[in-house]
Scaffold this active site. Structure first.
Site, PDB file in Angstrom:
ATOM      1  N   CYS A  42       0.866  -1.184   0.000  1.00 42.03           N
ATOM      2  CA  CYS A  42       0.000   0.000   0.000  1.00 42.03           C
ATOM      3  C   CYS A  42       0.899   1.229   0.000  1.00 42.03           C
ATOM      4  O   CYS A  42       1.724   1.394   0.901  1.00 42.03           O
ATOM      5  CB  CYS A  42      -0.895  -0.021   1.234  1.00 42.03           C
ATOM      6  SG  CYS A  42      -1.608   1.571   1.698  1.00 42.03           S
TER       7      CYS A  42
ATOM      8  N   CYS B 216       0.644   3.460   3.139  1.00 46.19           N
ATOM      9  CA  CYS B 216       1.206   2.756   4.297  1.00 46.19           C
ATOM     10  C   CYS B 216       2.724   2.680   4.192  1.00 46.19           C
ATOM     11  O   CYS B 216       3.443   2.817   5.183  1.00 46.19           O
ATOM     12  CB  CYS B 216       0.640   1.344   4.390  1.00 46.19           C
ATOM     13  SG  CYS B 216      -1.153   1.259   4.312  1.00 46.19           S
TER      14      CYS B 216
END
Length: 413
Positions: free
Chosen positions: A332, A335
């Site tokens: 991600c 993230c």
């Protein structure tokens, strides 16, 4: 704990520091407010990072395709000219005889983490204020694999029984479970030294802080609404007081590092082309530094001493460097961005505390000691931790209002 009471209120000394929970609590709101203003300033909100470097440990195919995982980059022409690649390419980082270079990144012997190569074609500027850390929904095997690598491959050879089961491993951007790798008592039973306990507390504290943010900036996928999720916080953090303790510990650690960096930052070139913003940045940084001197009471001289001190430090550095590389395996983008920032921020703090003496931190002697990205990561990471403490206070208020009612609430305390 009685369900009608508020969240666990920590008190007394914070282990391995010279500070106590009450002192941190007394400064949290002012520190959170001032750091919140500081990280919105041009110097601290623009961060250059490589989000395209391949995972060096396994073939990563678990990319998050959700919109919440995306990162909005910015045009390099919008940042100050002296930050741009043309200027950075003239900085001869490769001339450092202690630099170890890898595709897209490098580290020097004093570094606790890998640093992105600012001259890499894949490095891009990100406006952090437009890409805040929040719930993304990224989970599954890819996320589990990342945390399994952190827990199982970077724990100084701890036995399998001391590590979380696979199903307990946290999911990045979703329900991160900041599992404390080792409790204080268990570590002491197994004869683990202070340095290892500090390492575990740093990792656990990073996860606890991230979990707090994700529970506070939570997306209810059934309604599409964003907001604090008290039950998420209770389950992931508050019902495990040691996880809260690690957030406080990391905050003190970072504040101490910032304090040691004061003379260096006072002489650092923070010009962005906006003279008013630059002046405000200096003033706000001084204000934060005043608090850091009072709260960041940590004696780094008490660690890495004795017969095997250097060996332990090298093991500590190698272990934390691996964690910084594992962040390139996060599927991600958002993230990965915040994982890299906070790993770099804590790694920078560790370098300041355990590798750089006052002579090295002399800005006249060592004007290029730190990259701008390291300073930005340090301050933004400190803001993340203080914001976690601020959010914990908000969750306490929510808990008090709920009076412990509702499914799962009895698990707190």
């Amino acid at each position: 704990m009685n369900a009608r009471l508020s969240a666990p209120q920590l008190s007394g000394p914070i282990e391995t520091t010279q500070c106590d929970y009450e002192t941190v609590e007394s400064a949290t709101e002012v520190l959170f407010d001032r750091l919140g203003q500081l990280v919105k300033m041009p110097f601290f909100k623009y961060y250059k990072v490589d989000l395209f470097r391949e995972c060096p440990f396994w073939a990563e195919d678990g990319l998050c395709m959700q919109r919440t995982c995306a990162v909005e980059s910015m045009d390099e022409s919008d940042v100050p000219e002296h930050w741009r690649a043309e200027a950075l390419s003239r900085i001869k980082t490769s001339s450092d005889p202690n630099a170890h270079r890898y595709p897209g990144c490098y580290y020097s012997d004093s570094d606790f983490c890998f640093l992105d190569d600012d001259t890499s074609e894949d490095s891009q500027y990100i406006d952090l204020t437009l890409n805040p850390e929040s719930f993304t929904g990224y989970a599954g095997d890819s996320a589990h694999r990342v945390w399994s690598a952190i827990y199982k491959e970077n724990c100084f050879g701890l036995t399998e029984r001391t590590l979380p089961d696979a199903e307990q491993a946290p999911t990045i951007g979703g329900s991160i479970a900041p599992i404390a790798l080792e409790g204080k008592d268990k570590l002491e039973e197994e004869g683990e030294c202070t340095e290892k306990r500090v390492y575990y507390r740093i990792i656990s504290g990073m996860h606890a802080s991230i979990s707090t943010h994700l529970c506070y900036e939570y997306l209810d996928q059934s309604t599409g609404e964003w907001g604090p999720n008290l039950l998420c916080f209770v389950r992931r953090v508050a019902s495990h007081p040691e996880r809260l303790q690690q957030i406080y510990f990391n905050t003190v650690l970072l504040l101490r590092a910032l304090t040691r960096l004061e003379p260096y930052l006072a002489a650092y070139d923070i010009r962005t082309g906006d003279s008013k913003a630059d002046s405000e940045t200096k003033q706000m940084l001084t204000s934060v530094m005043d608090i850091a001197k009072r709260v960041g009471r940590f004696d780094e001289r008490g660690l890495f001493k004795g017969e095997n001190a250097e060996l332990m430090k090298e093991q500590f550095k190698a272990t934390f460097r691996n964690v910084s590389l594992i962040m390139d395996c996060v599927g991600c983008d958002k993230c990965r961005l915040w994982g890299k920032i906070q790993t770099s921020g804590v790694g920078t703090a560790l370098k300041i505390l355990f590798e750089l003496d006052d002579r090295a931190l002399n800005p006249k002697r060592n004007p290029n000691l730190l990259q701008r990205s390291e300073i930005v990561a340090l301050v933004n990471s400190l803001h993340r931790f203080t914001e976690s403490l601020h959010m914990t206070g908000k969750f306490r208020e929510m808990w008090a209002e709920s009076e412990g009612k509702g499914p799962g609430m009895k698990s707190w305390g």
